[in-house]
Design an enzyme around this catalytic site. Sequence first.
Site, short mmCIF file in Angstrom:
data_model
loop_
_atom_site.label_atom_id
_atom_site.label_comp_id
_atom_site.label_asym_id
_atom_site.label_seq_id
_atom_site.Cartn_x
_atom_site.Cartn_y
_atom_site.Cartn_z
N SER A 1 0.80 -1.22 0.00
CA SER A 1 0.00 0.00 0.00
C SER A 1 0.83 1.27 0.00
O SER A 1 0.36 2.32 -0.45
CB SER A 1 -0.93 0.00 1.21
OG SER A 1 -0.20 -0.19 2.41
N HIS B 1 -0.95 5.61 6.75
CA HIS B 1 -0.39 5.55 5.40
C HIS B 1 0.00 6.95 4.95
O HIS B 1 -0.58 7.94 5.42
CB HIS B 1 -1.38 4.95 4.41
CG HIS B 1 -1.54 3.47 4.53
ND1 HIS B 1 -2.39 2.90 5.45
CD2 HIS B 1 -0.96 2.44 3.85
CE1 HIS B 1 -2.32 1.58 5.34
NE2 HIS B 1 -1.46 1.28 4.38
#
Length: 264
Positions: free
Chosen positions: A38, A243
């Site tokens: 990711s 993230h």
Amino acid sequence: MRRPFRVLLSLAATAVGLTVLSVPANAAAENYVALGDSYSSGLGTGGPYSGGNCKRSTGAYPQLWANSHSPASFSFAACSGATTSDVLNSQVNSLSASTTLVTISIGGNDAGFVDVITTCTLNGDSACVNRVEQGKTFVRDTLPARLDNTYNAIKQRSPSARVVVLGYPRFYKVPGSCSVGLSDTKRAAINSGADALAEVTAQRAAAAGFRFVDIRPIWTGHEICASDRWLNSLTWPVDESYHPNRNGQSGGYLPALNAALSLS
């Protein structure tokens, strides 16, 4: 005037802990394949996303690099949630003998990234520290062989490609300015896990003859709890938590990759 410019570039590379790579004269001749998890697919940027659950973002550093360099071909194979097994079982199928450039970030999910963050969010300091230590043990004892297998598969399919392995940042500024959230003990533990992952990944990338880009130096001052953060804290949608945001991709990962590929 060219020599002073080269000196400044060399100093910049040293400051962010990058290994120098030579580059072809014409980036348009590149056949680029972006592998990984990711952190390479761009989850965390808010989208728009493609690739279903792979969550490939237009704001991810591979797509940004392709947009700015117009390579001859670009295959965006990175996928949210990917482990080394996913790279071996599916992503390497995007590689070929004509591939000239490969980027990859991998290993965080193998080490239990999601479970570590969940444990540290829902439990006390001791449980968090213990879970991080378990992750570090895995990183040191089990992950090296998995990385070796992954890197060997890349070399076998694309023996002439330059391969750039990008690491992960430290998550937290410790002590930080956050008034709520995880304790400094938890933040320091999580950072120590990131350090262990960077050390092992750098070693295995070097053993494979690949270039490792240490993201931690360029990320300093942009962690969670810093004033200019490049990383989401707990957010909604929840899968975008922890993230890189758009600034992290464009201001952190992309310049680090550009520096690694451009210096000579």
